[in-house]
Design a protein around this motif. Sequence first.
Motif, PDB file in Angstrom:
ATOM      1  N   UNK A  11       0.843  -1.189   0.000  1.00 16.78           N
ATOM      2  CA  UNK A  11       0.000   0.000   0.000  1.00 16.78           C
ATOM      3  C   UNK A  11       0.882   1.243   0.000  1.00 16.78           C
ATOM      4  N   UNK A  12       0.355   2.329  -0.504  1.00 16.46           N
ATOM      5  CA  UNK A  12       1.058   3.595  -0.386  1.00 16.46           C
ATOM      6  C   UNK A  12       0.970   4.052   1.068  1.00 16.46           C
ATOM      7  N   UNK A  13       1.862   4.939   1.508  1.00 10.39           N
ATOM      8  CA  UNK A  13       1.784   5.436   2.892  1.00 10.39           C
ATOM      9  C   UNK A  13       0.428   6.061   3.218  1.00 10.39           C
ATOM     10  N   UNK A  14      -0.170   6.757   2.254  1.00  9.85           N
ATOM     11  CA  UNK A  14      -1.472   7.386   2.476  1.00  9.85           C
ATOM     12  C   UNK A  14      -2.582   6.341   2.561  1.00  9.85           C
ATOM     13  N   UNK A  15      -2.523   5.330   1.706  1.00 11.40           N
ATOM     14  CA  UNK A  15      -3.502   4.247   1.769  1.00 11.40           C
ATOM     15  C   UNK A  15      -3.436   3.529   3.115  1.00 11.40           C
ATOM     16  N   UNK A  16      -2.218   3.321   3.589  1.00 10.26           N
ATOM     17  CA  UNK A  16      -2.033   2.593   4.847  1.00 10.26           C
ATOM     18  C   UNK A  16      -2.569   3.408   6.027  1.00 10.26           C
TER      19      UNK A  16
ATOM     20  N   UNK B 129       4.459   0.362   1.322  1.00  9.02           N
ATOM     21  CA  UNK B 129       4.512  -0.301   2.623  1.00  9.02           C
ATOM     22  C   UNK B 129       4.049  -1.737   2.462  1.00  9.02           C
ATOM     23  N   UNK B 130       4.899  -2.640   2.872  1.00  7.73           N
ATOM     24  CA  UNK B 130       4.599  -4.078   2.827  1.00  7.73           C
ATOM     25  C   UNK B 130       4.977  -4.749   4.155  1.00  7.73           C
ATOM     26  N   UNK B 131       6.178  -4.460   4.637  1.00  6.29           N
ATOM     27  CA  UNK B 131       6.686  -5.048   5.874  1.00  6.29           C
ATOM     28  C   UNK B 131       6.425  -4.080   7.031  1.00  6.29           C
ATOM     29  N   UNK B 132       5.636  -4.532   8.011  1.00  4.82           N
ATOM     30  CA  UNK B 132       5.135  -3.643   9.064  1.00  4.82           C
ATOM     31  C   UNK B 132       5.537  -4.177  10.438  1.00  4.82           C
ATOM     32  N   UNK B 133       6.164  -3.319  11.228  1.00  4.75           N
ATOM     33  CA  UNK B 133       6.460  -3.639  12.628  1.00  4.75           C
ATOM     34  C   UNK B 133       5.421  -2.966  13.509  1.00  4.75           C
TER      35      UNK B 133
ATOM     36  N   UNK C 129      10.634   2.034  19.827  1.00  4.06           N
ATOM     37  CA  UNK C 129      10.996   0.799  19.130  1.00  4.06           C
ATOM     38  C   UNK C 129      11.113   1.009  17.624  1.00  4.06           C
ATOM     39  N   UNK C 130      10.884   2.219  17.155  1.00  3.63           N
ATOM     40  CA  UNK C 130      11.058   2.492  15.726  1.00  3.63           C
ATOM     41  C   UNK C 130      12.494   2.194  15.297  1.00  3.63           C
ATOM     42  N   UNK C 131      13.443   2.329  16.213  1.00  2.00           N
ATOM     43  CA  UNK C 131      14.831   2.005  15.880  1.00  2.00           C
ATOM     44  C   UNK C 131      14.996   0.512  15.596  1.00  2.00           C
ATOM     45  N   UNK C 132      14.246  -0.317  16.331  1.00  2.61           N
ATOM     46  CA  UNK C 132      14.283  -1.758  16.070  1.00  2.61           C
ATOM     47  C   UNK C 132      13.651  -2.077  14.720  1.00  2.61           C
ATOM     48  N   UNK C 133      12.604  -1.354  14.379  1.00  7.70           N
ATOM     49  CA  UNK C 133      11.968  -1.536  13.073  1.00  7.70           C
ATOM     50  C   UNK C 133      12.928  -1.183  11.951  1.00  7.70           C
ATOM     51  N   UNK C 134      13.737  -0.159  12.162  1.00  7.88           N
ATOM     52  CA  UNK C 134      14.718   0.232  11.151  1.00  7.88           C
ATOM     53  C   UNK C 134      15.792  -0.836  10.980  1.00  7.88           C
ATOM     54  N   UNK C 135      16.236  -1.411  12.083  1.00  9.77           N
ATOM     55  CA  UNK C 135      17.243  -2.486  12.014  1.00  9.77           C
ATOM     56  C   UNK C 135      16.709  -3.669  11.211  1.00  9.77           C
ATOM     57  N   UNK C 136      15.404  -3.936  11.321  1.00  4.76           N
ATOM     58  CA  UNK C 136      14.784  -5.054  10.609  1.00  4.76           C
ATOM     59  C   UNK C 136      14.318  -4.655   9.208  1.00  4.76           C
ATOM     60  N   UNK C 137      14.677  -3.453   8.771  1.00  5.21           N
ATOM     61  CA  UNK C 137      14.347  -2.964   7.422  1.00  5.21           C
ATOM     62  C   UNK C 137      12.846  -2.993   7.160  1.00  5.21           C
ATOM     63  N   UNK C 138      12.074  -2.536   8.139  1.00  9.32           N
ATOM     64  CA  UNK C 138      10.621  -2.464   7.972  1.00  9.32           C
ATOM     65  C   UNK C 138      10.247  -1.186   7.214  1.00  9.32           C
ATOM     66  N   UNK C 139       9.150  -1.264   6.521  1.00 12.83           N
ATOM     67  CA  UNK C 139       8.664  -0.089   5.789  1.00 12.83           C
ATOM     68  C   UNK C 139       7.891   0.855   6.705  1.00 12.83           C
ATOM     69  N   UNK C 140       7.242   0.305   7.711  1.00 11.78           N
ATOM     70  CA  UNK C 140       6.421   1.111   8.611  1.00 11.78           C
ATOM     71  C   UNK C 140       6.474   0.523  10.015  1.00 11.78           C
ATOM     72  N   UNK C 141       6.198   1.382  10.982  1.00 11.26           N
ATOM     73  CA  UNK C 141       6.116   0.960  12.369  1.00 11.26           C
ATOM     74  C   UNK C 141       4.881   1.579  13.002  1.00 11.26           C
TER      75      UNK C 141
ATOM     76  N   UNK D 278      11.858  10.103   9.682  1.00 12.26           N
ATOM     77  CA  UNK D 278      12.487  10.626   8.464  1.00 12.26           C
ATOM     78  C   UNK D 278      13.909  10.103   8.291  1.00 12.26           C
ATOM     79  N   UNK D 279      14.691  10.147   9.353  1.00  4.72           N
ATOM     80  CA  UNK D 279      16.106   9.800   9.246  1.00  4.72           C
ATOM     81  C   UNK D 279      16.344   8.288   9.224  1.00  4.72           C
ATOM     82  N   UNK D 280      15.467   7.532   9.863  1.00  2.23           N
ATOM     83  CA  UNK D 280      15.575   6.065   9.820  1.00  2.23           C
ATOM     84  C   UNK D 280      14.884   5.486   8.596  1.00  2.23           C
ATOM     85  N   UNK D 281      14.115   6.315   7.908  1.00  5.17           N
ATOM     86  CA  UNK D 281      13.354   5.910   6.720  1.00  5.17           C
ATOM     87  C   UNK D 281      12.355   4.796   7.040  1.00  5.17           C
ATOM     88  N   UNK D 282      11.591   5.026   8.095  1.00  5.25           N
ATOM     89  CA  UNK D 282      10.520   4.111   8.491  1.00  5.25           C
ATOM     90  C   UNK D 282       9.269   4.961   8.743  1.00  5.25           C
TER      91      UNK D 282
END
Length: 252
Positions: free
Chosen positions: A143-148, A170-174, A183-195, A209-213
């Motif tokens: 989904x797009x970020x807006x759709x999600x 967005x496909x992989x969601x923490x 915990x957004x930092x943990x989501x970034x380590x796991x290469x998640x698209x969203x948290x 913004x800086x973690x790109x999640x």
Amino acid sequence: MANLLDIIQWCNLQLKTNEFKDYAPNGLQIEGRPEVKKILCAVTASQRAIEAAIEQQADLLLVHHGYFWKGEAYPITGMRGQRIKSLIKNDISLVAYHLPLDAHPTLGNNAAISELLELQDIEALDPTERHPIGNIGYLNSAQSPEQFQHYLTERLGFEAIHLPANKTEIKKVAFCTGGAQDFITKAAVQNCDAYISGEVSERTFYEAEELNVHYYACGHHATERYGVQRLGNALAQQFDIEVVYHELNNPI
């Protein structure tokens, strides 16, 4: 009718409370009458929840957020003193389960969120945890970020706050319910698209913004009203007693 201590023992075993290091005691916090005919469930043991338990003649108040948190002052005075006085005066037990009720694979808040969002292939957000309190799942289709954002708002009944990142899909969601924004930092380590969590802090805007999640705040209360209901329903079946849920619609 069920015995209070039997209820507590069953819950403690199901939720494996002795295997968690938590911020408050899990289980029986205030002891009321020994026999339980009716349980009232609520997210937080507020005065309004206590008054609902009194009005509905409940013997036990089951919550996610109870009392005696680490760092709180010891004297039982003021607002907390009034709450506890109300419970004791009416002989109502207070039972609270915090992290064990977040983490439980079927009764927990996170389990409920994964089902509501129809996430697949659930795994631990932090693989080092014995009982993960955060998880990762996958959407059936990207989904797009807006759709999600609209999807979350519709499914959770809360106007989701979106803090944007650069990813276009967005496909992989923490996710971790409640006040787990860091915990957004943990989501970034796991290469998640969203948290997803419940609350948001000022710093989270920059971290997303800086973690790109992409970060979505979906309400502390709104993300944690499911565990007590699921546990309450399980108790109703196990002990053949009446269980009701009291919704307070906390907007935070």
